[in-house]
Design a protein around this motif. Structure first.
Motif, PDB file in Angstrom:
ATOM      1  N   GLU A  39      10.850 -19.005 -29.540  1.00 22.81           N
ATOM      2  CA  GLU A  39      12.256 -19.052 -29.914  1.00 22.81           C
ATOM      3  C   GLU A  39      12.853 -20.427 -29.587  1.00 22.81           C
ATOM      4  O   GLU A  39      13.644 -20.972 -30.357  1.00 22.81           O
ATOM      5  N   ALA A  40      12.430 -20.980 -28.462  1.00 19.54           N
ATOM      6  CA  ALA A  40      12.984 -22.263 -28.036  1.00 19.54           C
ATOM      7  C   ALA A  40      12.620 -23.402 -28.987  1.00 19.54           C
ATOM      8  O   ALA A  40      13.340 -24.412 -29.051  1.00 19.54           O
ATOM      9  N   LEU A  73       1.836 -15.095 -34.930  1.00 17.41           N
ATOM     10  CA  LEU A  73       2.524 -13.970 -35.556  1.00 17.41           C
ATOM     11  C   LEU A  73       4.039 -14.056 -35.349  1.00 17.41           C
ATOM     12  O   LEU A  73       4.811 -13.744 -36.251  1.00 17.41           O
ATOM     13  N   ALA A  74       4.457 -14.503 -34.185  1.00 22.25           N
ATOM     14  CA  ALA A  74       5.891 -14.671 -33.943  1.00 22.25           C
ATOM     15  C   ALA A  74       6.473 -15.736 -34.870  1.00 22.25           C
ATOM     16  O   ALA A  74       7.630 -15.641 -35.299  1.00 22.25           O
ATOM     17  N   ILE A 100       5.440 -16.167 -24.209  1.00 21.74           N
ATOM     18  CA  ILE A 100       5.057 -16.796 -25.476  1.00 21.74           C
ATOM     19  C   ILE A 100       6.197 -16.678 -26.491  1.00 21.74           C
ATOM     20  O   ILE A 100       6.545 -17.639 -27.188  1.00 21.74           O
ATOM     21  N   LEU A 101       6.787 -15.497 -26.567  1.00 22.02           N
ATOM     22  CA  LEU A 101       7.877 -15.284 -27.526  1.00 22.02           C
ATOM     23  C   LEU A 101       9.103 -16.125 -27.173  1.00 22.02           C
ATOM     24  O   LEU A 101       9.770 -16.649 -28.062  1.00 22.02           O
ATOM     25  N   ALA A 133      14.257 -14.273 -31.217  1.00 23.77           N
ATOM     26  CA  ALA A 133      12.822 -14.150 -30.943  1.00 23.77           C
ATOM     27  C   ALA A 133      12.322 -12.767 -31.338  1.00 23.77           C
ATOM     28  O   ALA A 133      13.055 -11.774 -31.264  1.00 23.77           O
ATOM     29  N   ALA A 134      11.066 -12.723 -31.764  1.00 24.61           N
ATOM     30  CA  ALA A 134      10.437 -11.420 -32.015  1.00 24.61           C
ATOM     31  C   ALA A 134      10.426 -10.626 -30.709  1.00 24.61           C
ATOM     32  O   ALA A 134      10.379 -11.195 -29.615  1.00 24.61           O
ATOM     33  N   ARG A 135      10.466  -9.315 -30.836  1.00 23.10           N
ATOM     34  CA  ARG A 135      10.433  -8.452 -29.657  1.00 23.10           C
ATOM     35  C   ARG A 135       9.098  -7.718 -29.606  1.00 23.10           C
ATOM     36  O   ARG A 135       8.405  -7.590 -30.618  1.00 23.10           O
TER      37      ARG A 135
END
Length: 216
Positions: free
Chosen positions: A213-214, A177-178, A208-209, A5-7
């Motif tokens: 990822e999920a 954006l992610a 949200i991030l 996932a984006a951080r």
């Protein structure tokens, strides 16, 4: 392609003193913040070093890296090193990036923003930037369209190894954006002006991030 996932990467308002430290600590204490950019008002080098010393621990004690930027004439590399920051953030000038890379070696990060074109982005990546920031507010406060930032971040993340940061002007922008596979999503005013406080904003963005990822 990023496989995690984006951080979160937080960008502060322009700071003139250390009174922002409690809000910074509240935001970073909510967890999930990878890095913070301290935007410092122009001042003499000694004042900037002292300001970084006063502010940086509020983020670093919660595991976030601290980068510094300033529009003044102070030596940012020196401010970062003596103030205890983890890196510097500068506008897209390849010569400056190369100079900072040479001076800071691998000890501190060099981040770059204010990138106008794809050619500029590639040149800056080759100059030794540790990450590129796309979509942050321009000096006059205006923003590029979200669509253009999504396009730019998607292009970069797909082709290049150097991490990128995509700026989200609102929490609603975090998800698209992610989805670009950018390594980081940046938030500024969306955190600091959140009605329920910075920690609530960070938690909402982190959720949200995690959802993003999920679904991968």
């Amino acid at each position: 392609m990023a496989d995690t996932a984006a951080r979160l990467y937080l960008i502060t308002p322009v700071l003139e003193d250390s009174s922002f430290a409690p809000r910074l600590a509240e935001a970073c204490g909510a967890g999930s913040v990878a890095a913070v950019l301290l935007r410092l008002a122009p001042a003499d080098e000694r004042s900037l070093i002292n300001l970084v010393k006063a502010l940086a621990p509020a983020a670093q004690e919660h595991g976030a890296a601290v980068l510094v930027s300033s529009d003044g004439k102070a030596d940012l590399a020196n401010v970062a090193a003596r103030g205890g920051a983890d890196g510097v953030h500068v506008p897209g000038d390849p010569a400056l990036v190369r100079e900072l890379r040479e001076r800071l070696k691998s000890e501190r990060a060099v981040g770059v923003g204010a990138i106008r074109t794809k050619d500029d982005a590639m040149t800056l990546g080759e100059a030794g930037a540790d990450y590129l920031l796309f979509g942050e507010p321009r000096p006059d406060g205006s923003l590029p369209s979200l669509e253009s930032v999504v396009e730019r971040a998607s292009w970069w993340a797909e082709i290049f190894e150097t991490p990128c940061v995509a700026y989200a002007p609102s929490l609603d922008a975090v998800e698209p954006l992610a989805a670009t596979n950018a390594e980081f999503v940046a938030l500024g005013d969306a955190v600091w002006t959140h009605a329920e406080g910075p920690a609530a904003a960070v938690k909402a963005a982190a959720e949200i991030l995690e959802r993003q990822e999920a679904t991968r």
